[in-house]
Design a protein around this motif. Structure first.
Motif, PDB file in Angstrom:
ATOM      1  N   TYR A   1      -1.404 -11.427   5.658  1.00 16.64           N
ATOM      2  CA  TYR A   1      -2.605 -11.147   4.860  1.00 16.64           C
ATOM      3  C   TYR A   1      -2.216 -10.498   3.528  1.00 16.64           C
ATOM      4  N   LYS A   2      -1.258  -9.563   3.580  1.00 12.70           N
ATOM      5  CA  LYS A   2      -0.796  -8.905   2.352  1.00 12.70           C
ATOM      6  C   LYS A   2      -0.126  -9.916   1.420  1.00 12.70           C
ATOM      7  N   ALA A   3       0.682 -10.811   1.998  1.00 11.96           N
ATOM      8  CA  ALA A   3       1.361 -11.831   1.192  1.00 11.96           C
ATOM      9  C   ALA A   3       0.338 -12.758   0.540  1.00 11.96           C
ATOM     10  N   GLU A   4      -0.689 -13.148   1.305  1.00 10.51           N
ATOM     11  CA  GLU A   4      -1.735 -14.014   0.762  1.00 10.51           C
ATOM     12  C   GLU A   4      -2.434 -13.334  -0.409  1.00 10.51           C
ATOM     13  N   GLU A   5      -2.731 -12.057  -0.254  1.00  7.05           N
ATOM     14  CA  GLU A   5      -3.403 -11.305  -1.315  1.00  7.05           C
ATOM     15  C   GLU A   5      -2.552 -11.276  -2.586  1.00  7.05           C
ATOM     16  N   LYS A   6      -1.256 -11.029  -2.426  1.00  7.53           N
ATOM     17  CA  LYS A   6      -0.361 -10.991  -3.578  1.00  7.53           C
ATOM     18  C   LYS A   6      -0.274 -12.350  -4.256  1.00  7.53           C
ATOM     19  N   ILE A   7      -0.227 -13.412  -3.458  1.00 11.40           N
ATOM     20  CA  ILE A   7      -0.169 -14.764  -4.033  1.00 11.40           C
ATOM     21  C   ILE A   7      -1.447 -15.050  -4.807  1.00 11.40           C
ATOM     22  N   LEU A   8      -2.585 -14.661  -4.239  1.00 14.12           N
ATOM     23  CA  LEU A   8      -3.864 -14.916  -4.907  1.00 14.12           C
ATOM     24  C   LEU A   8      -3.984 -14.140  -6.214  1.00 14.12           C
ATOM     25  N   LYS A   9      -3.344 -12.984  -6.281  1.00 15.75           N
ATOM     26  CA  LYS A   9      -3.393 -12.186  -7.513  1.00 15.75           C
ATOM     27  C   LYS A   9      -2.466 -12.729  -8.584  1.00 15.75           C
ATOM     28  N   GLY A  10      -1.462 -13.498  -8.183  1.00 11.35           N
ATOM     29  CA  GLY A  10      -0.533 -14.065  -9.152  1.00 11.35           C
ATOM     30  C   GLY A  10       0.626 -14.742  -8.454  1.00 11.35           C
ATOM     31  N   GLN A  11       0.785 -16.028  -8.682  1.00 12.56           N
ATOM     32  CA  GLN A  11       1.825 -16.789  -7.996  1.00 12.56           C
ATOM     33  C   GLN A  11       3.227 -16.432  -8.495  1.00 12.56           C
ATOM     34  N   SER A  12       3.350 -16.122  -9.796  1.00  6.50           N
ATOM     35  CA  SER A  12       4.671 -15.766 -10.321  1.00  6.50           C
ATOM     36  C   SER A  12       4.519 -14.688 -11.391  1.00  6.50           C
ATOM     37  N   TYR A  13       5.605 -13.979 -11.640  1.00  4.94           N
ATOM     38  CA  TYR A  13       5.600 -12.937 -12.667  1.00  4.94           C
ATOM     39  C   TYR A  13       7.009 -12.755 -13.199  1.00  4.94           C
ATOM     40  N   ARG A  14       7.126 -12.077 -14.323  1.00  3.85           N
ATOM     41  CA  ARG A  14       8.424 -11.850 -14.962  1.00  3.85           C
ATOM     42  C   ARG A  14       8.813 -10.381 -14.902  1.00  3.85           C
TER      43      ARG A  14
END
Length: 75
Positions: free
Chosen positions: A17-30
């Motif tokens: 669930y935490k991983a899904e939330e992080k993905i939904l907030k942003g798939q990639s970052y720098r």
């Protein structure tokens, strides 16, 4: 240790669930010059569904999938 298996699955589900939330907030970052890409959303959501199903089955039927039945003869 039947209850332990259930608790492990519940913990794993919480992590998904935490991983899904992080993905939904942003798939990639720098970070500086490096780019980080998170896991595939569809894979994570599929795993969530499987874990929810397994947890439901364990809570409903226990870890063995078998139920003890007692037969009482009449007559």
């Amino acid at each position: 240790m039947p209850g332990m298996k259930l608790e492990i699955k519940k913990d794993r589900l919480a992590q998904y669930y935490k991983a899904e939330e992080k993905i939904l907030k942003g798939q990639s970052y720098r970070i500086g010059t490096r780019q980080v890409t998170r896991a595939d959303l569809a894979v994570v959501q599929n795993e969530i569904k499987e874990l929810e199903t397994e947890i439901e089955a364990l809570e409903k039927h226990g870890t063995t999938g078998r139920r003890a039945v007692r037969v009482v003869p009449f007559g």
